[in-house]
Design an enzyme around this catalytic site. Structure first.
Site, mmCIF file in Angstrom:
data_model
loop_
_atom_site.group_PDB
_atom_site.id
_atom_site.type_symbol
_atom_site.label_atom_id
_atom_site.label_comp_id
_atom_site.label_asym_id
_atom_site.label_seq_id
_atom_site.Cartn_x
_atom_site.Cartn_y
_atom_site.Cartn_z
ATOM 1 N N ASN A 11 -7.542 -2.396 10.952
ATOM 2 C CA ASN A 11 -8.954 -2.390 10.576
ATOM 3 C C ASN A 11 -9.584 -3.646 11.166
ATOM 4 O O ASN A 11 -9.427 -4.737 10.625
ATOM 5 C CB ASN A 11 -9.064 -2.366 9.035
ATOM 6 C CG ASN A 11 -10.507 -2.406 8.558
ATOM 7 O OD1 ASN A 11 -11.437 -2.351 9.361
ATOM 8 N ND2 ASN A 11 -10.678 -2.505 7.250
ATOM 9 N N LYS A 13 -12.556 -4.429 11.318
ATOM 10 C CA LYS A 13 -13.773 -4.845 10.592
ATOM 11 C C LYS A 13 -14.874 -5.211 11.596
ATOM 12 O O LYS A 13 -14.935 -4.641 12.677
ATOM 13 C CB LYS A 13 -13.455 -5.981 9.617
ATOM 14 C CG LYS A 13 -12.276 -5.617 8.702
ATOM 15 C CD LYS A 13 -12.099 -6.526 7.529
ATOM 16 C CE LYS A 13 -10.902 -6.053 6.709
ATOM 17 N NZ LYS A 13 -10.699 -6.826 5.489
ATOM 18 N N HIS A 95 -13.395 1.684 1.609
ATOM 19 C CA HIS A 95 -12.820 0.340 1.713
ATOM 20 C C HIS A 95 -13.477 -0.578 0.679
ATOM 21 O O HIS A 95 -14.657 -0.424 0.372
ATOM 22 C CB HIS A 95 -13.022 -0.214 3.127
ATOM 23 C CG HIS A 95 -12.272 -1.486 3.341
ATOM 24 N ND1 HIS A 95 -12.783 -2.706 2.969
ATOM 25 C CD2 HIS A 95 -11.033 -1.720 3.839
ATOM 26 C CE1 HIS A 95 -11.880 -3.637 3.240
ATOM 27 N NE2 HIS A 95 -10.811 -3.067 3.766
ATOM 28 N N GLU A 97 -14.633 -3.434 0.859
ATOM 29 C CA GLU A 97 -15.874 -4.101 1.305
ATOM 30 C C GLU A 97 -17.052 -3.141 1.243
ATOM 31 O O GLU A 97 -18.181 -3.544 0.976
ATOM 32 C CB GLU A 97 -15.661 -4.691 2.707
ATOM 33 C CG GLU A 97 -14.774 -5.930 2.624
ATOM 34 C CD GLU A 97 -13.800 -6.116 3.769
ATOM 35 O OE1 GLU A 97 -14.037 -5.603 4.868
ATOM 36 O OE2 GLU A 97 -12.773 -6.804 3.535
ATOM 37 N N GLU A 165 -5.162 -0.777 -1.713
ATOM 38 C CA GLU A 165 -5.499 -2.129 -1.274
ATOM 39 C C GLU A 165 -6.049 -2.923 -2.455
ATOM 40 O O GLU A 165 -7.255 -2.857 -2.742
ATOM 41 C CB GLU A 165 -6.565 -2.074 -0.178
ATOM 42 C CG GLU A 165 -6.125 -1.338 1.068
ATOM 43 C CD GLU A 165 -6.950 -1.783 2.269
ATOM 44 O OE1 GLU A 165 -6.370 -2.417 3.154
ATOM 45 O OE2 GLU A 165 -8.159 -1.530 2.304
ATOM 46 N N GLY A 171 -7.666 -10.135 2.724
ATOM 47 C CA GLY A 171 -8.212 -11.291 3.430
ATOM 48 C C GLY A 171 -7.978 -12.614 2.720
ATOM 49 O O GLY A 171 -8.584 -13.620 3.069
ATOM 50 N N SER A 211 -3.507 -8.516 3.244
ATOM 51 C CA SER A 211 -2.757 -9.656 3.775
ATOM 52 C C SER A 211 -1.363 -9.286 4.279
ATOM 53 O O SER A 211 -0.412 -10.055 4.122
ATOM 54 C CB SER A 211 -2.687 -10.789 2.734
ATOM 55 O OG SER A 211 -4.000 -11.243 2.426
#
Ligand code: PGA
Length: 248
Positions: A11, A13, A95, A97, A165, A171, A211
């Site tokens: 990903n 991003k 996701h 985010e 996730e 992150g 991560s």
């Protein structure tokens, strides 16, 4: 040996440009990748065409989001039809985010899942609890509720990958331990067994994200219910190759 084909998604991003993504692509194209692993790269929508034109055909291309209808007056959005037209075959939906930075609801994510599957795209459907939810011991409730909305919108599970996730691991450099990942994956598979079917529970890939690195991927990959990864930061680095080859 798991009957499920190992799946590793990158990903990217909102990172990179043609030059740096071109370098990532060159690394992947020239690397020796385990044939037993399905590999997909999630490109920014403006680079879908570029990624598809440069990446070796053994690597799929995913969009990182899209809208829930084929076309219309939705300024700034892209449709599954457009992703298909640019050679993308997958889309990442839900996701964290999208959920927590852009406020996407479970309902909207469900509608997107349904439309993408009808449009012949594969869906990497993301779920995961926030830190305060884990601390309040509501992880199971949260991920089951998110999974239910996704499941309500899936007719054919063959093109769905479920990505667990935990938000606190994305992150942050704070990976879930192999035991923590396995525990949730096993429960999710149990949920699928109870609420969808035996065969879907046995066949759906449940991948872990948060991560993942070249250093921790092998131990995570060794867990019985971890069928691959969704990788952010490390998917832009040469170690992505080690992650793809984690179960070799
Ligand atoms: P990360 O991101 O690997 O950088 O933690 C994972 C993701 O957001 O899918």
């Amino acid at each position: 040996m798991s009957p499920r084909k190992f799946f590793v998604g990158g990903n990217w991003k909102m990172n990179g440009d043609k030059e740096t993504l071109g370098e990532v692509i060159m690394t992947l194209n020239t690397a020796s990748l385990n044939d037993e692993t399905e590999v997909v790269c999630g490109a920014p929508s403006i680079y879908l065409d570029y990624a598809r034109s440069k990446l070796d055909r053994r690597i799929g291309v995913a969009a990182q989001n899209c809208y829930k209808v084929p076309k219309g007056a939705f300024t700034g959005e892209i449709s599954p039809a457009m992703i298909n037209d640019c050679g993308g075959s997958w889309v990442i939906l839900g996701h964290s985010e999208r959920r927590h930075v852009f406020g996407e609801s479970d309902e909207l994510i469900g509608q997107k899942v349904a439309h993408c599957l009808e449009s012949d795209l594969g869906v990497i459907a993301c779920i995961g609890e926030k830190l305060e939810e884990r601390e309040a011991e509501t992880t199971e409730d949260v991920v089951f509720a998110q999974t239910k909305v996704i499941a309500d919108n899936v007719k054919d599970w063959a093109r769905v990958v479920l990505a667990y996730e935990p938000v606190w691991a994305i992150g942050t450099g704070r990976t879930a331990t192999p035991d923590q990942a396995q525990e949730v994956h096993e429960k999710l598979r149990g949920w699928l067994r109870a609420n969808v079917s035996e065969s879907v529970a046995d066949s759906v890939r449940i991948i872990y994200g948060g991560s993942v690195t070249g250093g921790n991927c092998k131990e995570l990959a060794a867990q019985a219910d971890v069928d691959g990864f969704l990788v952010g930061g490390a998917s832009l680095k040469p170690e992505f190759v080690d992650i793809i080859n984690a179960c070799s």
